[in-house]
Design an enzyme around this catalytic site. Structure first.
Site, PDB file in Angstrom:
ATOM      1  CB  SER A  54      19.217 -37.899 -14.908  1.00 27.10           C
ATOM      2  OG  SER A  54      18.349 -38.857 -15.465  1.00 27.10           O
ATOM      3  CD  GLU A  55      20.504 -43.069 -19.586  1.00 33.30           C
ATOM      4  OE1 GLU A  55      21.552 -43.692 -19.377  1.00 33.30           O
ATOM      5  OE2 GLU A  55      19.482 -43.590 -20.047  1.00 33.30           O
TER       6      GLU A  55
END
Lengths: 226, 226
Positions: A54-55
């Site tokens: 997840s960024e």
């Protein structure tokens, strides 16, 4: 050819997420974009051997939490509550994107407004709007080894999203390798779009009518497995 | 007194370091890791002409939303201006009352990291062939084309941490780390909102993410999502 496909034949968002989850291979590090792509976490099995990035700094994101078990400090790229999978690691934003640009993402699944036959992706600004949300899409799409576009086949106005040339502002050029829509699975090849799978009950000619670019048909064409 | 010793301040005293026209980093990713009490404090001042660097454009129910509404912000530098259900930024932007510098998220994090690391910029493929590349120098290295991106520093950083000790050493919880560590390193003056104060030596040195040398002042406030 009529481009309206009966509502009951369209894959739901959940069904599309299930199909995308099947595509993710053991050992892969996969980024899931906000919106529909992140739904895929619900269908990635704990034993599937996939590490979800997840960024916002999670390497090893799990499925959404059960109601009442949300942790305010554990959120996905859409700022929704999520969970950490067994073995997760947490990093800051610059390290998170170093991973993406540095070639460690086997695959990214991103939403799309348009995809062209050469794999150009548009997903950040509608032409009528003065600006839009880039978020992490440009970095992730340019860094990931493969990009899967996950989107409806047509816009809400019934316009095809698969086109010969983008008419929307570019997110990243020549990045999309495979497209998962609510009626089809299509690969992006040197020869253009190739139809690999079609939703049960939808005809090849209907998919062609909904696609504003030449569409080759795979010899191994099959129904989208459900 | 120990070397580099600091003590918790009340919010108005801590914010006394902020001046009209300052460039200010806001840590966080949406509400996650966002220094909500400090930003709320800022919205009660009469500061003007601020430039805010934040991942998003601020949701209407956030401190950034109130700050935008008050007219204190002249410019915002972000990757995701239209946060969910947010109209304050949109209205100001469309009325020409606020300047926007839109930056891809990984480029934003790396520009901040560059400033903190004393570097003069970096080369990235992110944004090649897009609106983001307009007006930027393109440089070829080893047969590959890149965009030159420049460092981004701030006068003040408002950040969120889990624990702080009296030297200012910080730890974070979950995905609340995000932009906070790189912002701490790239601001002239760093103010932290931490949930808990711990004694010097209480945190295992290997667990500290942001060394206290980057932290000038801190306040203790739980409040809301970290």
């Amino acid at each position: 050819m009529e481009t309206v496909i009966a509502e009951n034949l369209l894959l739901s968002r959940e069904a599309m997420a299930k199909r995308v989850a099947q595509e993710l291979q053991a050992g892969w590090v996969v980024n899931l974009g906000i919106g529909m792509p992140v739904l895929t976490t619900k269908y990635v099995g704990a034993d599937q051997g996939v590490i979800v990035h997840s960024e916002n700094g999670i390497i090893g994101m799990g499925p959404p939490p059960r109601e009442g078990e949300e942790d305010d400090d554990v959120r996905n790229a859409g700022n929704e509550p999520t969970t950490l999978a067994l073995g997760a690691a947490l990093v800051h934003q610059a390290d998170s994107f170093s991973l993406a640009r540095g070639g460690r993402l086997n695959c990214a699944v991103l939403g799309g407004f348009q995809v062209s036959t050469s794999g150009d992706l548009a997903n950040w600004r509608l032409p009528k709007n003065p600006t839009g949300n880039i978020g992490g899409a440009m970095d992730i799409a340019s860094g990931a080894n493969e990009v899967f576009a996950m989107m409806s086949h047509l816009t809400k106005q019934g316009e095809p999203k698969l086109v010969e040339e983008l008419t929307y502002p570019v997110t990243t050029l020549a990045c999309v390798t495979k497209i998962f829509t609510d009626i089809a699975v299509i690969t992006v090849t040197g020869e253009g779009f190739v139809l690999e799978e079609v939703a049960s009950g939808v005809g090849v000619e209907q998919v062609k009518a909904c696609t504003a670019a030449p569409l080759l048909v795979s010899d191994a064409l099959q129904d989208i497995p459900m | 007194m120990e070397v580099g010793s600091k003590k918790a301040l009340d919010i108005p005293s801590a914010l006394g370091a902020v001046k009209d026209g300052d460039v200010i980093f806001f840590g966080g990713f949406g509400s996650n890791g966002n220094p909500s009490a400090l930003i709320e404090g800022l919205s009660k001042t009469n500061l003007k002409n601020l430039t805010v660097v934040n991942n998003g454009g601020g949701s209407d129910d956030s401190g950034l939303g109130s700050l935008l509404e008050s007219g204190a912000i002249a410019k915002i530098i972000c990757s995701f201006p239209y946060e969910r259900d947010s109209v304050i930024f949109r209205d100001l932007f469309q009325a020409g009352k606020i300047e926007l510098e839109l930056v891809p998220q990984g480029t934003l994090a790396e520009r901040i990291r560059n400033a903190g690391a004393g570097l003069g910029g970096f080369l990235t493929k992110t944004g090649l062939g897009t609106e983001v590349a307009q007006g930027k120098q393109e440089i070829e290295v080893g047969g590959e084309l890149y965009i030159l991106e420049k460092p981004l520093r701030a006068d003040v950083a408002l950040l969120r941490a889990d624990t702080v000790d009296t030297r200012g050493n910080l730890t974070y919880r979950g995905s609340a780390r995000n932009f906070n560590p790189v912002m701490a390193m790239a601001a002239r003056h760093t103010i932290v909102q931490a949930s808990k104060e711990v004694a010097l030596g209480e945190t295992e040195p290997g667990v500290i993410v942001t060394p206290g040398i980057y932290v000038d002042q801190y306040v203790i406030s739980g409040g809301g999502s970290i």
